[in-house]
Design a protein around this motif. Structure first.
Motif, PDB file in Angstrom:
ATOM      1  N   VAL A 126       0.837  -1.199   0.000  1.00 42.13           N
ATOM      2  CA  VAL A 126       0.000   0.000   0.000  1.00 42.13           C
ATOM      3  C   VAL A 126       0.873   1.251   0.000  1.00 42.13           C
ATOM      4  O   VAL A 126       2.008   1.241   0.468  1.00 42.13           O
ATOM      5  N   ALA A 127       0.305   2.305  -0.548  1.00 39.73           N
ATOM      6  CA  ALA A 127       0.959   3.614  -0.566  1.00 39.73           C
ATOM      7  C   ALA A 127      -0.120   4.667  -0.358  1.00 39.73           C
ATOM      8  O   ALA A 127      -1.314   4.383  -0.480  1.00 39.73           O
ATOM      9  N   VAL A 128       0.298   5.895  -0.042  1.00 40.59           N
ATOM     10  CA  VAL A 128      -0.678   6.963   0.185  1.00 40.59           C
ATOM     11  C   VAL A 128      -0.171   8.268  -0.392  1.00 40.59           C
ATOM     12  O   VAL A 128       1.045   8.525  -0.439  1.00 40.59           O
ATOM     13  N   GLU A 129      -1.128   9.074  -0.856  1.00 41.22           N
ATOM     14  CA  GLU A 129      -0.861  10.437  -1.320  1.00 41.22           C
ATOM     15  C   GLU A 129      -1.469  11.388  -0.281  1.00 41.22           C
ATOM     16  O   GLU A 129      -2.688  11.493  -0.181  1.00 41.22           O
ATOM     17  N   ILE A 130      -0.638  12.045   0.489  1.00 43.28           N
ATOM     18  CA  ILE A 130      -1.091  12.900   1.590  1.00 43.28           C
ATOM     19  C   ILE A 130      -1.221  14.337   1.098  1.00 43.28           C
ATOM     20  O   ILE A 130      -0.264  14.904   0.559  1.00 43.28           O
ATOM     21  N   GLU A 131      -2.398  14.915   1.285  1.00 48.01           N
ATOM     22  CA  GLU A 131      -2.596  16.332   0.943  1.00 48.01           C
ATOM     23  C   GLU A 131      -2.723  17.159   2.217  1.00 48.01           C
ATOM     24  O   GLU A 131      -3.294  16.706   3.220  1.00 48.01           O
ATOM     25  N   ALA A 132      -2.173  18.350   2.182  1.00 46.31           N
ATOM     26  CA  ALA A 132      -2.227  19.271   3.318  1.00 46.31           C
ATOM     27  C   ALA A 132      -2.139  20.687   2.790  1.00 46.31           C
ATOM     28  O   ALA A 132      -1.673  20.924   1.667  1.00 46.31           O
ATOM     29  N   THR A 133      -2.597  21.651   3.600  1.00 41.16           N
ATOM     30  CA  THR A 133      -2.533  23.058   3.202  1.00 41.16           C
ATOM     31  C   THR A 133      -1.657  23.819   4.185  1.00 41.16           C
ATOM     32  O   THR A 133      -1.795  23.675   5.409  1.00 41.16           O
ATOM     33  N   LEU A 134      -0.754  24.619   3.642  1.00 40.07           N
ATOM     34  CA  LEU A 134       0.243  25.367   4.417  1.00 40.07           C
ATOM     35  C   LEU A 134      -0.145  26.844   4.464  1.00 40.07           C
ATOM     36  O   LEU A 134      -0.623  27.396   3.469  1.00 40.07           O
ATOM     37  N   PHE A 135       0.098  27.458   5.609  1.00 37.13           N
ATOM     38  CA  PHE A 135      -0.232  28.872   5.789  1.00 37.13           C
ATOM     39  C   PHE A 135       0.975  29.621   6.348  1.00 37.13           C
ATOM     40  O   PHE A 135       1.778  29.064   7.113  1.00 37.13           O
ATOM     41  N   GLU A 136       1.085  30.903   5.946  1.00 36.53           N
ATOM     42  CA  GLU A 136       2.215  31.722   6.388  1.00 36.53           C
ATOM     43  C   GLU A 136       2.229  31.940   7.892  1.00 36.53           C
ATOM     44  O   GLU A 136       3.290  31.979   8.519  1.00 36.53           O
ATOM     45  N   GLU A 137       1.055  32.098   8.495  1.00 36.62           N
ATOM     46  CA  GLU A 137       0.973  32.480   9.904  1.00 36.62           C
ATOM     47  C   GLU A 137       1.472  31.362  10.821  1.00 36.62           C
ATOM     48  O   GLU A 137       1.367  30.171  10.498  1.00 36.62           O
ATOM     49  N   SER A 138       1.994  31.745  11.961  1.00 40.42           N
ATOM     50  CA  SER A 138       2.362  30.774  12.984  1.00 40.42           C
ATOM     51  C   SER A 138       1.097  30.161  13.560  1.00 40.42           C
ATOM     52  O   SER A 138      -0.004  30.704  13.402  1.00 40.42           O
ATOM     53  N   VAL A 139       1.248  29.045  14.239  1.00 41.65           N
ATOM     54  CA  VAL A 139       0.073  28.408  14.821  1.00 41.65           C
ATOM     55  C   VAL A 139      -0.548  29.287  15.894  1.00 41.65           C
ATOM     56  O   VAL A 139      -1.770  29.304  16.076  1.00 41.65           O
ATOM     57  N   GLN A 140       0.285  30.068  16.605  1.00 38.46           N
ATOM     58  CA  GLN A 140      -0.260  30.971  17.630  1.00 38.46           C
ATOM     59  C   GLN A 140      -1.154  32.036  16.988  1.00 38.46           C
ATOM     60  O   GLN A 140      -2.253  32.323  17.486  1.00 38.46           O
ATOM     61  N   GLU A 141      -0.697  32.606  15.864  1.00 38.16           N
ATOM     62  CA  GLU A 141      -1.510  33.610  15.196  1.00 38.16           C
ATOM     63  C   GLU A 141      -2.757  32.979  14.583  1.00 38.16           C
ATOM     64  O   GLU A 141      -3.844  33.577  14.605  1.00 38.16           O
ATOM     65  N   ALA A 142      -2.610  31.762  14.058  1.00 39.02           N
ATOM     66  CA  ALA A 142      -3.778  31.079  13.513  1.00 39.02           C
ATOM     67  C   ALA A 142      -4.830  30.864  14.602  1.00 39.02           C
ATOM     68  O   ALA A 142      -6.029  31.038  14.358  1.00 39.02           O
TER      69      ALA A 142
END
Length: 447
Positions: A126-142
């Protein structure tokens, strides 16, 4: 210097809960040496709380769960790695005191199905294609913004395979794959995806348990790298009101080191039966591979995710895509899971469908040779359940998934999704919004 004598300050014990969150605790080297064979106590409440640490009510509580008893997390020493200088990490399984696996332990559920496949003479790759979204802000600001109105990392344009992302996006992905290399997770490719800030990272084919381990650790690495670089990343099925994101699972079956999904022309009979089982269990499996309220906001025709219980040779609009004609690469791509899925449960759902198909020799329906989106009712092709309630009801009524995954798991999971539905509808969720603030608060950082 051996793994057990190399200097370390701590060992991190790791395992997922039912929601797919990677849980754990750090123990001293001395404590680890003492407990590595017998296991380490974890309170059973980890299987009784939701993503907001609320006690989940409404399901039967077996005698091992509900009274904050201890269950044992027994480390799998084959997974021991140096996570960073001075800190090792090891993945384990949950066991009861009588030496039997916790019935809903995600990793042991995969093990059970792998063993059943082996009884048939097959092993899965088995294999997987992982999708994710990246944001400029730090997690604290998010967090301060309620995870809303964030700035996509790499620019605001969205275009698959685009090389015009700004350098901050490339720096992040370079750092992620460097960490993967350091701990021995084999990756094959990464690219930008359709939405602004979105990426896809492909992990190499391996056995099901190891893939679950690598998948869970990869998400943890992507989070840690984001924190270190002052950014944030989300595996929500739909972190913005735009495109969603998934986790496609690719599977082939082998015996005697030969790919049994390969045939001279088109799918082999074994592949066809696997397709038949995957489609027969798909309605119920939807609840497992699309676990959260937001998961169902992905299911929009013409936007990428499948919307019909369908298959086709090299058809990316169908829920199951058959790749044929190559003795090594012939495989099935199961395109339904969201990025928010528990890796082990997703793999287990796929294995269960494949097993059901080959053991019962389930013939698939006619393949879809045109676009599988927007099909009329007259086509005879069913829609994928598009709400948590519909999917949960389908799982509850599915005798095949009950057989392969176990009644206790199915009853537990269905009850937990009913709880999630109730939380959404009574604590601020908006079913008519493109993406409600309640969902952002609950799912952005989890699993």
């Amino acid at each position: 210097m051996s793994e057990l004598t190399r200097p370390r300050r701590a060992v991190r014990l790791e395992a997922t809960n039912h929601e797919g969150s990677l849980l754990g605790k750090n123990v001293s080297p001395t404590k680890f040496r003492v407990g590595k064979d017998s296991g380490f106590a974890f309170a059973d409440i980890l299987f009784a709380i939701d993503l907001n640490n609320e006690i989940v009510l409404g399901d039967a509580f077996p005698d091992w769960r509900g009274n904050i008893y201890d269950i044992q997390m027994v480390p799998d020493m084959a997974t021991l790695v140096e996570w960073r200088p001075g800190l090792d990490s090891v993945i384990g399984d949950y066991w009861l005191k009588d030496g039997t696996p916790v019935p809903i332990c995600p990793r042991n559920l995969v093990r059970k199905l792998v063993a059943r496949l082996a009884e048939r003479g097959y092993d899965a790759t088995v294999a997987v294609e992982i999708e994710a979204t990246l944001f400029e802000e730090s997690v604290q600001e998010a967090r301060e913004r309620g995870y809303r109105d964030l700035t996509p990392l790499g620019g605001s344009a969205g275009a698959t395979y685009h090389l015009a992302r700004s350098s901050d996006w490339v720096v992040y992905m370079d750092a992620v794959v460097e960490r993967l290399d350091q701990i021995g997770i084999t990756w094959e490719a990464w690219t930008d995806e359709a939405a602004p800030g979105q990426t896809e990272l492909n992990l190499a084919p391996t056995d099901p348990v190891r893939l679950g381990d690598s998948w869970a650790r990869t998400r943890q690495i992507m989070r840690e790298v984001a924190f270190e670089l002052g950014h944030t990343v989300s595996f929500m099925a739909k972190p913005t009101a735009g495109f969603g994101q998934g986790a496609h699972i690719n599977i082939s079956l082998n015996s005697d080191s030969v790919n049994r999904f390969f045939a001279g022309e088109g799918p082999s009979d074994l592949m066809k039966h696997a397709v038949g089982g995957l489609l027969a269990t798909m309605a119920g499996a939807t609840s497992i591979v699309m676990p959260q309220i937001t998961s169902y906001r992905r299911l929009v025709d013409l936007t990428g995710p499948p919307t019909t219980i369908s298959w086709g040779v090299n058809n990316k609009t169908a829920a199951v895509r058959a790749i044929t004609g190559h003795p090594k690469y012939s495989r099935l791509e199961y395109r339904l899971p969201g990025a928010d899925v528990n890796p082990y449960f997703a793999i287990a759902a796929v294995l269960a469908g494949v097993l059901a198909g080959i053991e019962r020799q389930i013939e698939p329906p006619e393949q879809v040779t045109d676009m599988a989106w927007c099909l009329p009712a007259s086509s005879g092709v069913s829609r994928i359940p598009d709400t948590m309630s519909k999917a949960g009801a389908a799982l509850d009524a599915d005798p095949l998934l009950r057989e392969y995954l176990g009644d206790e798991f199915v009853d537990f999971w269905v009850a937990s999704r009913r709880w999630e539905w109730m939380e959404f509808h009574t604590k601020g969720g908006d079913p008519f919004a493109e993406l409600s603030a309640w969902e952002s608060q609950r799912y952005f950082e989890f699993p």
